[in-house]
Design an enzyme around this catalytic site. Structure first.
Site: not given
Ligand code: ATR
Length: 290
Positions: A27, A29, A74, A78, A114, A143, A232, A234, A255
Site C-alpha cells: 500500500s 497510503s 481496502t 470493504k 472511491d 469499483a 482506473l 495506475y 487511475g
C-alpha cells in the site's frame, strides 16, 4: 479540528490513523497520508495493519479503545466492515462498500470516498463539466458501482455500462435506478457503437493492469477523437487503453488521481482541512517510480 504538531515530532498527543487490508504491504497510503500530515502540520501518524477477516472485529474494537481517529479500508474488508461500524453514510450504503471510517468519540461512521474521489480527479484532470455528457463505463464490479453512483450525481446525459458478463451490467444498472436515472446496460456487440458516440469512456476492469500491460478492453479506433479515455488502473500509469486512445487523438486520464483523491477526501473527513493534493501526488509518484 485536528491538533497541530510541534516541531514535527511524534509525542503524547499524536493521533493514530491507518489502513487495513489483506495483503497490505504494497500500500502507498501510509507514505501519501504521512506526507499530508507533515505538509499541514497535523499531529497524526498513519500506518498499515495486516488484518484478516478473523481479526477484523477485534481491530474495530481496538479503533474505539485506542481512539484511532481514522481508518482506510481496502480489499477484502470493504463489505464486512459495514457490519462493525455504528453508522453508514447514505452514499456508502448505496454503493455497498466502506473504504473510510471516521471515529467521533467512539462512534464509528463508514464512508465511501472511491467514487467521489474518482469524479473529483476526472473533473480536475480531464473534463471539468460532466453535465450533459455521454459516458460509457466498461466493467460492472465493485469499483464500477462506486463510480457509476458518483457519476450520476453530475447529471450526465447518459451512463452506459458494458461488461463481459452482461447480466452483471444489467443488475448494476437496475440497482442504481435504470433507464429513469439515465443508466443503460449495453450488450457487448453494441460497445463499439456506444464508444464512438461517447464523450468519456472509462475502464473499470483489470484489463491492462500489470503484468498484463499489453491488453486493452477496446480498440483505439472505437473512440471519438477529442473524447476522454479514463482508466482506473495506475500500474502502469499509462495503460494500453490510454496509449491507443492517445494515438487516436483523445484526451487521457489515468487511475492515479482516483487513488490520490479518495485519500484526499478521507483526510478532509478526518481533519476538516483541505488536503495538500499536489504534495500527496508527488510522494506517490516518487514511490511508484522508485
Ligand atoms: P473490482 O472491485 O476491482 O471492480 P470485481 O468486482 O472483481 O473487482 O470486478 C472486476 C471487473 O473486471 C468485472 O467487471 C469483470 O467482468 P466480469 O463481471 O465479466 O467478471 C471485469 N474483468 C476482469 N477481467 C476481465 C477480462 N479479462 N476481460 C473483461 N472483463 C474483465
Amino acid at each position: 479540528m485536528a491538533e497541530h504538531r510541534l516541531n514535527g515530532t511524534i509525542d503524547s498527543h499524536t493521533v493514530l490513523y491507518g489502513v487495513i487490508g489483506d495483503p497490505i504491504r504494497h500500500s502507498k497510503s501510509p507514505i501519501m497520508m504521512n506526507r499530508a500530515f507533515r505538509e499541514t502540520g497535523i499531529n497524526g501518524v498513519y500506518t498499515a495493519f495486516h488484518i484478516t477477516s478473523e481479526t477484523l472485529p477485534a481491530f474495530v474494537d481496538g479503533v474505539r479503545a485506542m481512539g484511532m481517529r481514522g481508518v482506510n479500508v481496502t480489499i477484502p474488508h470493504k463489505l464486512q466492515v459495514m457490519e462493525l461500524v455504528d453508522e453508514i453514510d447514505p452514499g456508502a450504503l448505496a454503493i455497498g462498500a466502506v473504504n473510510t471510517i471516521v471515529n467521533e468519540n467512539g462512534k464509528l461512521t463508514g464512508y465511501n470516498t472511491d467514487g467521489i474521489g474518482y469524479v473529483r480527479s476526472l473533473k480536475e484532470e480531464a473534463e471539468s463539466g460532466l453535465a450533459g455528457k455521454r459516458i460509457v463505463v466498461i466493467g460492472a464490479g465493485g469499483a464500477s458501482r462506486g463510480i457509476v453512483y458518483s457519476l450520476l450525481k453530475e447529471k450526465p446525459e447518459s451512463v452506459a455500462i458494458s461488461n463481459r458478463t452482461v447480466e452483471r451490467a444489467e443488475q448494476l444498472a437496475d440497482s442504481l435506478g435504470g433507464e429513469a436515472a439515465g443508466l443503460t446496460a449495453i450488450p457487448n456487440e453494441k460497445l463499439e457503437q456506444w464508444c464512438g458516440d461517447a464523450d468519456i469512456v472509462i475502464n473499470t476492469t483489470s484489463v491492462g493492469m500489470f503484468p498484463n500491460v499489453g491488453q486493452s478492453p477496446i480498440e483505439g479506433s472505437w473512440m471519438k477523437p477529442g473524447a476522454v479515455a479514463s482508466d482506473l488502473i495506475y500500474n502502469p500509469l499509462k495503460t494500453e487503453f490510454l496509449l491507443r486512445a492517445e494515438a487516436r487523438g483523445c484526451r487521457i486520464h489515468g487511475g492515479l488521481g482516483m487513488f490520490i483523491y479518495q485519500g484526499a477526501y478521507a483526510f478532509e473527513y478526518w481533519t476538516g482541512q483541505a488536503a495538500p493534493v499536489s504534495a500527496m501526488r508527488e510522494t506517490v509518484l516518487e514511490a511508484l517510480q522508485a
